[in-house]
Write a protein that holds these residues in place. Structure first.
Motif, PDB file in Angstrom:
ATOM      1  N   LEU A  29       9.755   1.251  29.355  1.00  0.00           N
ATOM      2  CA  LEU A  29       9.804   0.017  28.577  1.00  0.00           C
ATOM      3  C   LEU A  29      11.224  -0.503  28.302  1.00  0.00           C
ATOM      4  N   PRO A  30      12.215   0.357  27.959  1.00  0.00           N
ATOM      5  CA  PRO A  30      13.571  -0.182  27.764  1.00  0.00           C
ATOM      6  C   PRO A  30      14.131  -0.855  29.009  1.00  0.00           C
ATOM      7  N   TYR A  31      13.771  -0.344  30.180  1.00  0.00           N
ATOM      8  CA  TYR A  31      14.258  -0.942  31.429  1.00  0.00           C
ATOM      9  C   TYR A  31      13.539  -2.255  31.716  1.00  0.00           C
ATOM     10  N   VAL A  32      12.274  -2.345  31.314  1.00  0.00           N
ATOM     11  CA  VAL A  32      11.567  -3.621  31.416  1.00  0.00           C
ATOM     12  C   VAL A  32      12.266  -4.663  30.548  1.00  0.00           C
ATOM     13  N   GLY A  33      12.585  -4.288  29.307  1.00  0.00           N
ATOM     14  CA  GLY A  33      13.292  -5.199  28.412  1.00  0.00           C
ATOM     15  C   GLY A  33      14.645  -5.611  28.952  1.00  0.00           C
ATOM     16  N   GLY A  34      15.392  -4.643  29.497  1.00  0.00           N
ATOM     17  CA  GLY A  34      16.694  -4.965  30.084  1.00  0.00           C
ATOM     18  C   GLY A  34      16.561  -5.901  31.269  1.00  0.00           C
ATOM     19  N   GLN A  76      12.170  -0.562  45.303  1.00  0.00           N
ATOM     20  CA  GLN A  76      10.971   0.232  45.035  1.00  0.00           C
ATOM     21  C   GLN A  76      11.015   1.554  45.796  1.00  0.00           C
ATOM     22  N   ASN A  77      11.415   1.500  47.051  1.00  0.00           N
ATOM     23  CA  ASN A  77      11.484   2.713  47.874  1.00  0.00           C
ATOM     24  C   ASN A  77      12.520   3.683  47.325  1.00  0.00           C
ATOM     25  N   VAL A  78      13.689   3.162  46.946  1.00  0.00           N
ATOM     26  CA  VAL A  78      14.749   4.015  46.408  1.00  0.00           C
ATOM     27  C   VAL A  78      14.328   4.619  45.071  1.00  0.00           C
ATOM     28  N   ALA A  79      13.704   3.805  44.218  1.00  0.00           N
ATOM     29  CA  ALA A  79      13.288   4.277  42.902  1.00  0.00           C
ATOM     30  C   ALA A  79      12.218   5.356  43.012  1.00  0.00           C
ATOM     31  N   GLU A  80      11.266   5.193  43.923  1.00  0.00           N
ATOM     32  CA  GLU A  80      10.197   6.174  44.066  1.00  0.00           C
ATOM     33  C   GLU A  80      10.719   7.498  44.612  1.00  0.00           C
ATOM     34  N   LYS A  81      11.862   7.462  45.284  1.00  0.00           N
ATOM     35  CA  LYS A  81      12.481   8.702  45.768  1.00  0.00           C
ATOM     36  C   LYS A  81      13.316   9.385  44.685  1.00  0.00           C
ATOM     37  N   GLY A  82      13.413   8.732  43.530  1.00  0.00           N
ATOM     38  CA  GLY A  82      14.121   9.334  42.400  1.00  0.00           C
ATOM     39  C   GLY A  82      15.609   9.106  42.376  1.00  0.00           C
ATOM     40  N   ASN A  83      16.120   8.239  43.243  1.00  0.00           N
ATOM     41  CA  ASN A  83      17.561   7.959  43.278  1.00  0.00           C
ATOM     42  C   ASN A  83      17.866   6.833  42.279  1.00  0.00           C
ATOM     43  N   ASN A  84      17.846   7.176  41.005  1.00  0.00           N
ATOM     44  CA  ASN A  84      17.969   6.165  39.958  1.00  0.00           C
ATOM     45  C   ASN A  84      19.338   5.494  39.911  1.00  0.00           C
ATOM     46  N   LYS A  85      20.391   6.219  40.287  1.00  0.00           N
ATOM     47  CA  LYS A  85      21.734   5.648  40.253  1.00  0.00           C
ATOM     48  C   LYS A  85      21.875   4.481  41.230  1.00  0.00           C
ATOM     49  N   VAL A  86      21.177   4.565  42.346  1.00  0.00           N
ATOM     50  CA  VAL A  86      21.191   3.472  43.322  1.00  0.00           C
ATOM     51  C   VAL A  86      20.155   2.423  42.957  1.00  0.00           C
ATOM     52  N   ALA A  87      18.989   2.869  42.491  1.00  0.00           N
ATOM     53  CA  ALA A  87      17.887   1.951  42.204  1.00  0.00           C
ATOM     54  C   ALA A  87      18.208   1.005  41.056  1.00  0.00           C
ATOM     55  N   LEU A  88      18.919   1.501  40.046  1.00  0.00           N
ATOM     56  CA  LEU A  88      19.148   0.689  38.850  1.00  0.00           C
ATOM     57  C   LEU A  88      19.920  -0.599  39.138  1.00  0.00           C
ATOM     58  N   PRO A  89      21.068  -0.544  39.855  1.00  0.00           N
ATOM     59  CA  PRO A  89      21.748  -1.813  40.165  1.00  0.00           C
ATOM     60  C   PRO A  89      20.940  -2.716  41.089  1.00  0.00           C
ATOM     61  N   LEU A  90      20.128  -2.113  41.976  1.00  0.00           N
ATOM     62  CA  LEU A  90      19.270  -2.921  42.843  1.00  0.00           C
ATOM     63  C   LEU A  90      18.226  -3.674  42.022  1.00  0.00           C
ATOM     64  N   LEU A  91      17.640  -2.975  41.053  1.00  0.00           N
ATOM     65  CA  LEU A  91      16.642  -3.608  40.193  1.00  0.00           C
ATOM     66  C   LEU A  91      17.274  -4.672  39.296  1.00  0.00           C
ATOM     67  N   ALA A  92      18.504  -4.428  38.852  1.00  0.00           N
ATOM     68  CA  ALA A  92      19.210  -5.422  38.039  1.00  0.00           C
ATOM     69  C   ALA A  92      19.463  -6.698  38.862  1.00  0.00           C
ATOM     70  N   THR A  93      19.886  -6.515  40.104  1.00  0.00           N
ATOM     71  CA  THR A  93      20.111  -7.672  40.991  1.00  0.00           C
ATOM     72  C   THR A  93      18.811  -8.402  41.261  1.00  0.00           C
ATOM     73  N   TYR A  94      17.734  -7.634  41.466  1.00  0.00           N
ATOM     74  CA  TYR A  94      16.418  -8.229  41.670  1.00  0.00           C
ATOM     75  C   TYR A  94      16.012  -9.076  40.461  1.00  0.00           C
ATOM     76  N   SER A  95      16.246  -8.561  39.264  1.00  0.00           N
ATOM     77  CA  SER A  95      15.906  -9.295  38.047  1.00  0.00           C
ATOM     78  C   SER A  95      16.709 -10.588  37.939  1.00  0.00           C
ATOM     79  N   LEU A  96      17.983 -10.533  38.328  1.00  0.00           N
ATOM     80  CA  LEU A  96      18.838 -11.714  38.280  1.00  0.00           C
ATOM     81  C   LEU A  96      18.326 -12.792  39.241  1.00  0.00           C
ATOM     82  N   LEU A  97      17.974 -12.377  40.460  1.00  0.00           N
ATOM     83  CA  LEU A  97      17.440 -13.312  41.449  1.00  0.00           C
ATOM     84  C   LEU A  97      16.099 -13.875  41.009  1.00  0.00           C
ATOM     85  N   SER A  98      15.299 -13.028  40.392  1.00  0.00           N
ATOM     86  CA  SER A  98      14.004 -13.474  39.875  1.00  0.00           C
ATOM     87  C   SER A  98      14.186 -14.572  38.834  1.00  0.00           C
TER      88      SER A  98
END
Length: 242
Positions: A29-34, A76-98
């Motif tokens: 949930l905190p990441y959803v809010g962010g 999604q693929n990176v996050a499901e593999k547990g590589n959170n350090k890489v997934a987090l900036p990707l998800l942040a960029t995705y949110s910005l584009l969204s």
């Protein structure tokens, strides 16, 4: 609506798995809010482009959609593999584009009499209330009821995607949807994504472990954004005239 592609896999996993991530929702949930805060920043930037250089917005809008789709599957693929350090900036960029791609709809809402900033706030509030109620319902569903609801919503989402694709093709040829049909489509979208929000709280703890909070956050984020879009579309349709 990218999360509709995950429904079949989620159903398959939920059939055979018990509760594997009892705390994954709380961690996500905190990441959803962010993500939603970053989306708001992207929307603000998009509105700035529309107001200062409207000719630039359309090509950058389509470019953002393409990048958004690519980033969704990569993140999604990176996050499901547990590589959170890489997934987090990707998800942040995705949110910005969204947020940038949402700015056209927000601009239309601001220009529609009877909607404006109040309607945008109402749509956001409606999403928040829906998630609070959905968490109570989805977390307490029995396996039989949860699976039945998931299958029903899955079929409804397929129908909605087909309708939206047809609507997009018609608009590309200059055939625009009558207002009463737009109200029906938007109302169906709201109804289905309310159901998806309930399904999320049933499926996600049975699909992701506690350490897989980022893909769970992505799923909830997509549900929130799509529910917001359809509520706002519905408000615009109700306040528009043919």
């Amino acid at each position: 609506m990218s999360n509709t592609s995950n429904f079949r896999d989620a159903i398959r996993q939920a059939r055979t798995q018990a509760l594997v991530g009892p705390n994954v929702i709380a961690k996500a949930l905190p990441y959803v809010g962010g993500g939603l805060v970053i989306t708001a920043l992207g929307t603000y930037g998009g509105l700035g482009v529309i107001r200062t250089n409207p000719g630039l917005f359309l090509p950058t809008f389509f470019g953002a959609i393409i990048l958004e789709l690519i980033l969704f599957f990569v993140a999604q693929n990176v996050a499901e593999k547990g590589n959170n350090k890489v997934a987090l900036p990707l998800l942040a960029t995705y949110s910005l584009l969204s947020g940038y791609t949402l700015s056209g709809l927000i601009y239309l809402a601001l220009r529609t009499q009877g909607v404006g900033i109040q309607g945008i706030g109402l749509a956001a509030l409606g999403c928040g209330i829906t998630f609070i109620v959905a968490r109570q319902i989805g977390s307490n569903l029995s396996d039989q009821d949860g699976m039945a609801l998931t299958k029903t919503i899955n079929l409804g989402m397929i129908a909605l995607v087909v309708v939206l694709v047809v609507q997009l093709l018609f608009s590309a040829f200059g055939v625009y949807t009558p207002n009463w049909i737009e109200i029906g489509i938007s109302g169906l979208g709201v109804f289905l994504f309310v159901g998806v929000s309930v399904v999320d709280f049933y499926i996600l703890p049975r699909t992701y472990r506690d350490d897989q909070y980022l893909p769970a956050a992505l799923s909830m984020y997509l549900t929130y954004i799509n529910l917001f879009v359809f509520i706002l579309r519905l408000l615009i349709a109700f306040n528009s005239r043919d």
